[in-house]
Structures are given as C-alpha cells and as structure tokens.
Design a protein around this motif. Structure first.
Motif, PDB file in Angstrom:
ATOM      1  N   ASP A  32      11.396  -3.062   1.931  1.00 18.06           N
ATOM      2  CA  ASP A  32      12.120  -4.309   1.756  1.00 18.06           C
ATOM      3  C   ASP A  32      13.068  -4.199   0.570  1.00 18.06           C
ATOM      4  N   SER A  33      13.809  -5.270   0.291  1.00 17.45           N
ATOM      5  CA  SER A  33      14.840  -5.200  -0.740  1.00 17.45           C
ATOM      6  C   SER A  33      14.281  -4.977  -2.140  1.00 17.45           C
ATOM      7  N   SER A  34      13.001  -5.252  -2.361  1.00 20.22           N
ATOM      8  CA  SER A  34      12.423  -5.033  -3.685  1.00 20.22           C
ATOM      9  C   SER A  34      11.971  -3.590  -3.869  1.00 20.22           C
ATOM     10  N   GLY A  35      12.052  -2.766  -2.804  1.00 19.09           N
ATOM     11  CA  GLY A  35      11.633  -1.380  -2.913  1.00 19.09           C
ATOM     12  C   GLY A  35      10.176  -1.180  -2.533  1.00 19.09           C
ATOM     13  N   SER A  36       9.447  -2.258  -2.212  1.00 22.78           N
ATOM     14  CA  SER A  36       8.049  -2.145  -1.821  1.00 22.78           C
ATOM     15  C   SER A  36       7.958  -1.756  -0.356  1.00 22.78           C
ATOM     16  N   TYR A  37       6.975  -0.956  -0.033  1.00 26.51           N
ATOM     17  CA  TYR A  37       6.812  -0.525   1.345  1.00 26.51           C
ATOM     18  C   TYR A  37       5.999  -1.553   2.121  1.00 26.51           C
ATOM     19  N   THR A  38       6.406  -1.767   3.359  1.00 27.72           N
ATOM     20  CA  THR A  38       5.676  -2.666   4.239  1.00 27.72           C
ATOM     21  C   THR A  38       4.640  -1.854   5.000  1.00 27.72           C
ATOM     22  N   ALA A  39       3.716  -2.549   5.640  1.00 26.52           N
ATOM     23  CA  ALA A  39       2.670  -1.867   6.386  1.00 26.52           C
ATOM     24  C   ALA A  39       3.275  -1.062   7.525  1.00 26.52           C
ATOM     25  N   SER A  40       2.944   0.197   7.589  1.00 26.36           N
ATOM     26  CA  SER A  40       3.424   1.073   8.649  1.00 26.36           C
ATOM     27  C   SER A  40       2.419   2.196   8.808  1.00 26.36           C
ATOM     28  N   ASP A  41       2.718   3.110   9.716  1.00 24.06           N
ATOM     29  CA  ASP A  41       1.826   4.246   9.901  1.00 24.06           C
ATOM     30  C   ASP A  41       1.749   5.109   8.651  1.00 24.06           C
ATOM     31  N   GLU A  42       2.788   5.087   7.825  1.00 21.71           N
ATOM     32  CA  GLU A  42       2.776   5.872   6.587  1.00 21.71           C
ATOM     33  C   GLU A  42       1.686   5.407   5.640  1.00 21.71           C
ATOM     34  N   ASN A  43       1.333   4.127   5.694  1.00 23.36           N
ATOM     35  CA  ASN A  43       0.334   3.568   4.793  1.00 23.36           C
ATOM     36  C   ASN A  43      -1.056   3.541   5.409  1.00 23.36           C
ATOM     37  N   LYS A  44      -1.210   4.110   6.604  1.00 23.35           N
ATOM     38  CA  LYS A  44      -2.512   4.098   7.258  1.00 23.35           C
ATOM     39  C   LYS A  44      -3.224   5.416   7.021  1.00 23.35           C
ATOM     40  N   ALA A  45      -4.511   5.310   6.748  1.00 28.72           N
ATOM     41  CA  ALA A  45      -5.331   6.493   6.500  1.00 28.72           C
ATOM     42  C   ALA A  45      -6.671   6.311   7.193  1.00 28.72           C
ATOM     43  N   GLU A  46      -7.308   7.433   7.502  1.00 22.50           N
ATOM     44  CA  GLU A  46      -8.685   7.369   7.978  1.00 22.50           C
ATOM     45  C   GLU A  46      -9.518   6.763   6.855  1.00 22.50           C
ATOM     46  N   LYS A  47     -10.607   6.125   7.218  1.00 23.42           N
ATOM     47  CA  LYS A  47     -11.433   5.466   6.208  1.00 23.42           C
ATOM     48  C   LYS A  47     -12.444   6.450   5.631  1.00 23.42           C
ATOM     49  N   ASN A  48     -11.938   7.384   4.826  1.00 20.44           N
ATOM     50  CA  ASN A  48     -12.788   8.287   4.058  1.00 20.44           C
ATOM     51  C   ASN A  48     -12.022   8.707   2.811  1.00 20.44           C
ATOM     52  N   ILE A  49     -12.741   9.155   1.806  1.00 21.79           N
ATOM     53  CA  ILE A  49     -12.086   9.393   0.522  1.00 21.79           C
ATOM     54  C   ILE A  49     -11.137  10.576   0.538  1.00 21.79           C
TER      55      ILE A  49
END
Length: 137
Positions: A32-49
């Motif tokens: 977005d215009s503030s430079g923050s990333y919106t939810a996308s596949d890039e921000n998705k991870a498997e639920k493990n450390i």
C-alpha cells in the motif's frame, strides 16, 4: 442545481470506493502507499518455527530446551539473539506466556508461535512487524 450536486456527490463516492482497492506495486508485491505489505502468499508460512524463521530471514537454528517451558518445539537463531517457540494454543504454558505470566517474556506471539528477543539483544521493529504480518497456511 440539485441534479448537478447529486451527480457530483455520486462521482465522489465512486472515486472514493475505487481508491480503496488493493494496489500492486511495480515489482509485483502487494504494497500500500505507506510501504506496508498486505496479506498475500508472500506472508504465508507453514505453522512451524523453521518455516517462520525462513520467512523472517533468521539464520542458524540450534535447538533449545523447549520442553522445559511447555513448548512443543523451540530454536534460537542469529547467534541467540532471537528465539522461536511453538506451543499448543490450548496449553496453560502458552496462555501464561501471552498473558505475561510465563517463564519467558514474549516479544510477539501469534497462533501458538512465540517470538522472543532476549533482554541482552535489542528487538528489531522490522522483525516484529514482519512476524506480526505473517499468516499461517
């Protein structure tokens, strides 16, 4: 005069609604215009450390004594400057940590994953923001 005013207001509403849509930056990231990333596949991870550490760009990954604090998994990264633990979300240990009554002070937590930056290291605000932006598959 009333018709012109109504048309003008209707146009304003249409343009306002159109400007609320998701923007895609030139490099293909949803930003977005503030430079923050919106939810996308890039921000998705498997639920493990390990998957979380990879998304956050953490290096190393040596095991900790995670079972002593009630976690199901735990590792320290970046030469001990960052720790990640995974808990059963229904466990008392996790409930205690997120309420501030646990053995460790959580820097951030989400869906059973706890990020800890020890007092000896300074917490990086970008790391915390990236952790909070993660979504689990």
């Amino acid at each position: 005069m009333k018709k012109i005013l109504v048309l003008l207001l209707a146009s304003l509403v249409c343009f306002s609604a159109a400007s609320c849509g998701e923007k895609s930056s030139s490099n293909g990231n949803n930003e977005d215009s503030s430079g923050s990333y919106t939810a996308s596949d890039e921000n998705k991870a498997e639920k493990n450390i390990d998957a979380v550490a990879e998304k956050l760009g953490l290096t190393g990954g040596s095991d900790t004594l995670f079972s002593m604090i009630g976690a199901t998994d735990g590792k320290e990264y970046n030469d001990g400057d960052v720790e990640l633990y995974q808990f059963d979300e229904k466990s008392e240990a996790y409930k205690n940590i997120i309420s501030g009554n646990g053995y460790l002070k959580a820097t951030a937590y989400k869906d059973g994953i706890v990020l800890i930056v020890p007092a000896s290291a300074q917490a990086d605000p970008e790391l915390i923001e990236a952790f909070n932006a993660l979504e689990f598959k």
